[in-house]
Design a protein around this motif. Sequence first.
Motif, PDB file in Angstrom:
ATOM      1  N   VAL A 195      90.109 -31.240   1.515  1.00 57.27           N
ATOM      2  CA  VAL A 195      88.975 -32.021   2.016  1.00 57.27           C
ATOM      3  C   VAL A 195      87.825 -31.782   1.066  1.00 57.27           C
ATOM      4  N   GLU A 196      87.260 -32.844   0.539  1.00 57.73           N
ATOM      5  CA  GLU A 196      86.214 -32.650  -0.449  1.00 57.73           C
ATOM      6  C   GLU A 196      85.175 -33.756  -0.325  1.00 57.73           C
ATOM      7  N   GLN A 197      83.926 -33.381  -0.496  1.00 53.62           N
ATOM      8  CA  GLN A 197      82.915 -34.421  -0.545  1.00 53.62           C
ATOM      9  C   GLN A 197      82.532 -34.712  -1.991  1.00 53.62           C
ATOM     10  N   ASN A 198      82.863 -33.783  -2.865  1.00 56.60           N
ATOM     11  CA  ASN A 198      82.638 -33.982  -4.284  1.00 56.60           C
ATOM     12  C   ASN A 198      83.777 -34.885  -4.764  1.00 56.60           C
ATOM     13  N   ALA A 199      83.633 -36.196  -4.452  1.00 62.32           N
ATOM     14  CA  ALA A 199      84.758 -37.116  -4.575  1.00 62.32           C
ATOM     15  C   ALA A 199      85.292 -37.192  -5.999  1.00 62.32           C
ATOM     16  N   LYS A 200      84.414 -37.320  -6.931  1.00 65.19           N
ATOM     17  CA  LYS A 200      84.874 -37.514  -8.301  1.00 65.19           C
ATOM     18  C   LYS A 200      85.639 -36.310  -8.805  1.00 65.19           C
ATOM     19  N   ALA A 201      85.092 -35.150  -8.520  1.00 65.18           N
ATOM     20  CA  ALA A 201      85.774 -33.930  -8.946  1.00 65.18           C
ATOM     21  C   ALA A 201      87.165 -33.860  -8.337  1.00 65.18           C
TER      22      ALA A 201
ATOM     23  N   VAL D 245      71.178 -35.852  -9.629  1.00 63.00           N
ATOM     24  CA  VAL D 245      71.627 -36.254  -8.299  1.00 63.00           C
ATOM     25  C   VAL D 245      73.051 -36.779  -8.364  1.00 63.00           C
ATOM     26  N   VAL D 246      73.273 -37.612  -9.353  1.00 63.48           N
ATOM     27  CA  VAL D 246      74.618 -38.166  -9.516  1.00 63.48           C
ATOM     28  C   VAL D 246      75.622 -37.026  -9.652  1.00 63.48           C
ATOM     29  N   GLU D 247      75.217 -36.041 -10.423  1.00 61.11           N
ATOM     30  CA  GLU D 247      76.108 -34.916 -10.653  1.00 61.11           C
ATOM     31  C   GLU D 247      76.389 -34.143  -9.362  1.00 61.11           C
ATOM     32  N   ALA D 248      75.316 -33.902  -8.609  1.00 62.73           N
ATOM     33  CA  ALA D 248      75.480 -33.134  -7.380  1.00 62.73           C
ATOM     34  C   ALA D 248      76.392 -33.857  -6.394  1.00 62.73           C
ATOM     35  N   TYR D 249      76.301 -35.189  -6.381  1.00 62.70           N
ATOM     36  CA  TYR D 249      77.088 -35.939  -5.403  1.00 62.70           C
ATOM     37  C   TYR D 249      78.471 -36.292  -5.860  1.00 62.70           C
ATOM     38  N   LEU D 250      78.607 -36.603  -7.150  1.00 62.36           N
ATOM     39  CA  LEU D 250      79.899 -37.108  -7.613  1.00 62.36           C
ATOM     40  C   LEU D 250      80.664 -36.118  -8.462  1.00 62.36           C
ATOM     41  N   GLY D 251      80.013 -35.011  -8.774  1.00 60.32           N
ATOM     42  CA  GLY D 251      80.681 -34.066  -9.645  1.00 60.32           C
ATOM     43  C   GLY D 251      80.389 -34.430 -11.089  1.00 60.32           C
ATOM     44  N   LYS D 252      80.642 -33.503 -11.949  1.00 59.06           N
ATOM     45  CA  LYS D 252      80.313 -33.705 -13.358  1.00 59.06           C
ATOM     46  C   LYS D 252      81.136 -34.846 -13.952  1.00 59.06           C
ATOM     47  N   GLU D 253      80.486 -35.668 -14.772  1.00 61.06           N
ATOM     48  CA  GLU D 253      81.185 -36.786 -15.396  1.00 61.06           C
ATOM     49  C   GLU D 253      82.096 -36.307 -16.530  1.00 61.06           C
ATOM     50  N   GLU D 254      81.507 -35.526 -17.445  1.00 65.12           N
ATOM     51  CA  GLU D 254      82.264 -35.157 -18.646  1.00 65.12           C
ATOM     52  C   GLU D 254      83.320 -34.099 -18.323  1.00 65.12           C
ATOM     53  N   GLU D 255      84.398 -34.181 -19.050  1.00 63.17           N
ATOM     54  CA  GLU D 255      85.521 -33.270 -18.822  1.00 63.17           C
ATOM     55  C   GLU D 255      85.158 -31.868 -19.294  1.00 63.17           C
ATOM     56  N   GLU D 256      85.444 -30.902 -18.450  1.00 64.66           N
ATOM     57  CA  GLU D 256      85.251 -29.524 -18.874  1.00 64.66           C
ATOM     58  C   GLU D 256      86.420 -29.117 -19.762  1.00 64.66           C
ATOM     59  N   THR D 257      86.249 -28.065 -20.467  1.00 63.48           N
ATOM     60  CA  THR D 257      87.380 -27.579 -21.256  1.00 63.48           C
ATOM     61  C   THR D 257      88.412 -27.021 -20.298  1.00 63.48           C
ATOM     62  N   ALA D 258      89.459 -27.771 -20.127  1.00 66.75           N
ATOM     63  CA  ALA D 258      90.448 -27.409 -19.120  1.00 66.75           C
ATOM     64  C   ALA D 258      91.470 -26.445 -19.694  1.00 66.75           C
TER      65      ALA D 258
END
Lengths: 239, 334, 304, 258
Positions: A195-201, D245-258
């Motif tokens: 369950v996640e709200q950080n949808a993109k992640a 804000v975008v980051e906080a809500y949607l998570g980071k856009e750019e790929e981290e070093t996985a």
Amino acid sequence: MSEPVLSLKDLETRYGQIYALRGINMDVQEGEIVALLGANGAGKSTTLKTISSLINASSGSVIFNGQDITYMQPHAIVEMGVIHVPEGRMIFKELTVKENLELGSFTLNDNEIRKKRMKRVFELFPILEERQQQMGGLLSGGEQQMLAMGRALMTEPKLLLLDEPSMGLAPIIVNNIMDIIKHINRDQGTTILLVEQNAKAALKFAHRAYVLETGEIVMEGSGEEMSKDESIVKAYLGE
Amino acid sequence: MAEIKKKAKTTNPFEIIVEALFNFFENKVYLYAFIALAVGFLIIFPNVSSRFTQEIMTNLFFYVVVCLGLNIIVGYAGLLHLGYAAFFAVGAYTTGILSSRMGMDFWLTIPFSVVAAVIAGLAIGFPTLRLRGDYLAIVTLGFGEITRLTIRNLDITGGAIGLIGIQRPVFFGITLNQISHFYYMFFILAIIAIIVSYRLENSRMGRAWAYIREDEDAAAAMGINVVTTRLYAFIIGSSFGAVGGSFFAAKMTAISPDSFMFIHSVMFLMAVVLGGMGKIPGVVLGSMLVVLIPEVARGIGPYRLLIFGFLLLIIMLYRPQGIWPDKPAISAKE
Amino acid sequence: MAIHEILIQQLFNGLLIGSFYGLVAIGYSMVYGIIKLLNFAHGDIYMLGAFSGLVFLSIATPAIGAGWGSLILGMLISMLLVGLVGVFIQRVAYRPMLKAPRLSILITALAVSMILYNTVMLLSSGRFLPFRTEISTESFFLGPLRLTETRVVLIVAAFALMFIMHMFITKTMYGKAMRAISLDRDTCQLMGIDVYKIIALTFFVGSALAAAAGIMAGVYYGTIHFYMGFLIGLKAFTAAVIGGIGIIPGAMLGGLLLGLLESFGTQIPFIGTVWKDVFSFAFLILFLIFKPNGLLGRSESERM
Amino acid sequence: MALLEIKDLTLRFGGLCAVNALSLEIEEGSIRSLIGPNGAGKTCVFNCMTGFYIPSDGEILFQGQSLRDKKPHYITYLGLARTFQNLRLFKGMSVLENVMSGMHCRTNAAFLTTVLRTKGQKKEEKHIREVAEECLDFVGILDKKDFIASNLPYGDQRKVEWARALATQPKILLLDEPAAGLNKDEKSRLIELMHRIRDERDITIFLIEHDMGLVMKISEKIFVIDYGVKIAEGTAQEVRDNPKVVEAYLGKEEEETA
């Protein structure tokens, strides 16, 4: 497709007269990461709690590995290998890190295996080893999340239910946690319902996802599809 | 949506009778007629009964008064009070000392016993009512024991022997010394207690107690001062007990520490809980059970407390709201 | 006697009485910690322990005498039986009430207490019964301290039980689970802990310890009575609060402290034995007001 | 002067910081929102404002008066009313009785007047009832006033909570996630209701929300917090365009070093 590990059939849950889930149908296949998305109050946590029997379903069923577990006791469900890491971590703040981990393997009678598993958890989360004698409540938010996940891994779960693992954590730590989830899934083959709200992640690594709205599933698709879907972005950032 | 749903038909005979009674008394005329009949019967009762039955009825009225007071604390405010006999003792001894040692007129001692109860109530309630609810149970229990041990060990209270020679009240030139006098005195007192309870229950203060009982935090968020509101319940309830104690002292003319033991607190509590906490008819019913059962079933004497214990346990397990039923609720279908 | 001799003697007496309080307080504290119930019946469990010890002795004395051996055997059997009684009470009276309002379950506990002591009252005809043993009552001196064999054995046994209890709570998985349940019952279920089983175990252990204390009190005072649990129930609660209710080492500490307080308190000229109990309760009330979380408890700032 | 002012508010639990040096102002007659992901510390801010938590540091001023160390009931009396995230109704009581609770701090009948049933007390009882009924009418559920609160559907229970808060006759209304669990229809009616409360009753509104869509529609100004720190402040558009804000809500856009 083969038989799913977990499947929910017309699952309904009520609080008093109020419906929190209105007939949920979903499947989770072996080895998958499935994300469950939706706004607050949509019923995401309730779904997980109903699976782990913290709340009783009012109708419908939860099938795990072909067995109906809808009305089983929570501890019996744990013994079957379904582990729920609740929202807000819920570690035992006044017990040490080590005691927290030991309790994770309560169902185990063998001390040797317990030690072995703890070693594995420490490999995954080295910080926990350093802090094993500290009280859980003194850990930082990210460390508490690691402890909660480490505690769950002490049972070697077949299915891991993760409720908002990124809640209240700084972005850098969120990435770290997400990497670990991927790792658990890939290297240990653990099936994960997230369950996640950080949808993109979440969509970045989830194989599939379901979107909940006021207790009903309104959307379903592969992680990749959905992360490209504008309507998801809309649902989270407003029109 | 939102249609009014009547409770599903039941086959339980108890519930059927209750429902029929509720429907019958829904008509206010029947209700008032019933009350008038009951009061009329109780007024002529001393003329048609033996002194022994009058004694029992007087005891019943006395229980109704004291238990309605306890009901304010336990039933309305939801505070478990296990030392109520101590407040009863405060009233009895205040009247006893002032009357037997200083020769004060009975009626004049009552304000003193109320003041004494209020002071005692404040002393116990003020510091503890802000603590966890169940601590109050123990503090009141401890206070009950302290009070009993204190009156047992002081000279002014007459020690273990107690006080004798408490004067009888004089009412319009008549010295109250017949059992029928006390019958009427306690009868009037019980009616006053019922009216006061009823008015409190259906008032701003009564509702505030209910709000706090249901959800303390939400009540605070609605602007209700939780501590003072509880303190009010505590003090008012204690005062009921003290007044009951004063009249008890006047009736007995002699009191000793043995009348104020923990077991008396328990009997009062039992009357409140058995009939139904927070409900006036429930408390009256409970008082009847506690007073009449041992009288009706003479043989059970030594087993009385054991039977009450089981009764209490069974009531809690199967009818935690007490024997007296709740009003049928209106509910909405979704 | 010189003043320091009195002090040492009172210190010993205080520790002995305090260890009884502590043993009873452990059960009180554990049950409160785990299901947030003030178990009013706990004092009566202690009384039940004393009576079952007496019954055992009266059966066993003709066969094996009433020396230390049969006493210890009787204690073990009583602990087992009374522990099971505790579990039974929990199952019948408390478990169905776990989700009921707090007031209801408190009243249930009160009812259980009434049932227990009234049953024993009827069976014992309300009399004080002698608790006869064949243990030497001769006193001897250890420095300034006047002792009897009984007292030495009792204090050793009480401390041994407390130590075993401490090890159980801190070292075993069941002990850890008990502590975890008192912190968060729901999460424990998610660990695969059968919460009801652990609650039952808690009642078993707590009741067994109280029973042991009851028998020890019987040996110490020489008589037992159906109402002996009432006062010690209150005192044990006081001890549990002093240490911080729900905290097991706190209960032991609180018990010992209360024992010392009483034994020294009665030496203060004004107080004396007549006012001893008033003194204890007044202390409880003051303690609740000024330090409601106890000596080892945390402050409760987090709400909602 | 702002109606409500928060200065450097900090709240710590154990080692964790739930709110960190938060400052914001709310002008009279405005609708303001506080948004942020779950666990960002929004409800903690409310609990500090209403006296349920004592802040570790900082100051909260209401009409220039400090709310520090004030009890919840007194804060309500001053004119701050709140709703709860997970409905906190008096479940066993009727809807009307629930709403009547709000009038408690605006009335004062005590023991003697109650027992004697004085004229003043009767008048006050009538007044309490009238105000409560008016509030129920305002939110649109007057017809359900005799129902037991817990028997109402979820959406109606929310309305009872609103009516109850309105009955305290507040100057500012604090709404904790008012849209949680509501469907689209109910949400749009909610927006309308909020506007009516502000316009017809002159009540300032401060809400916590998770649903950004709703917040953007209703509030003139938005504060965004994440892990206890304010990361943005401004109009809906400004906030929406803010990368943090975008980051906080949607998570980071750019790929981290996985």
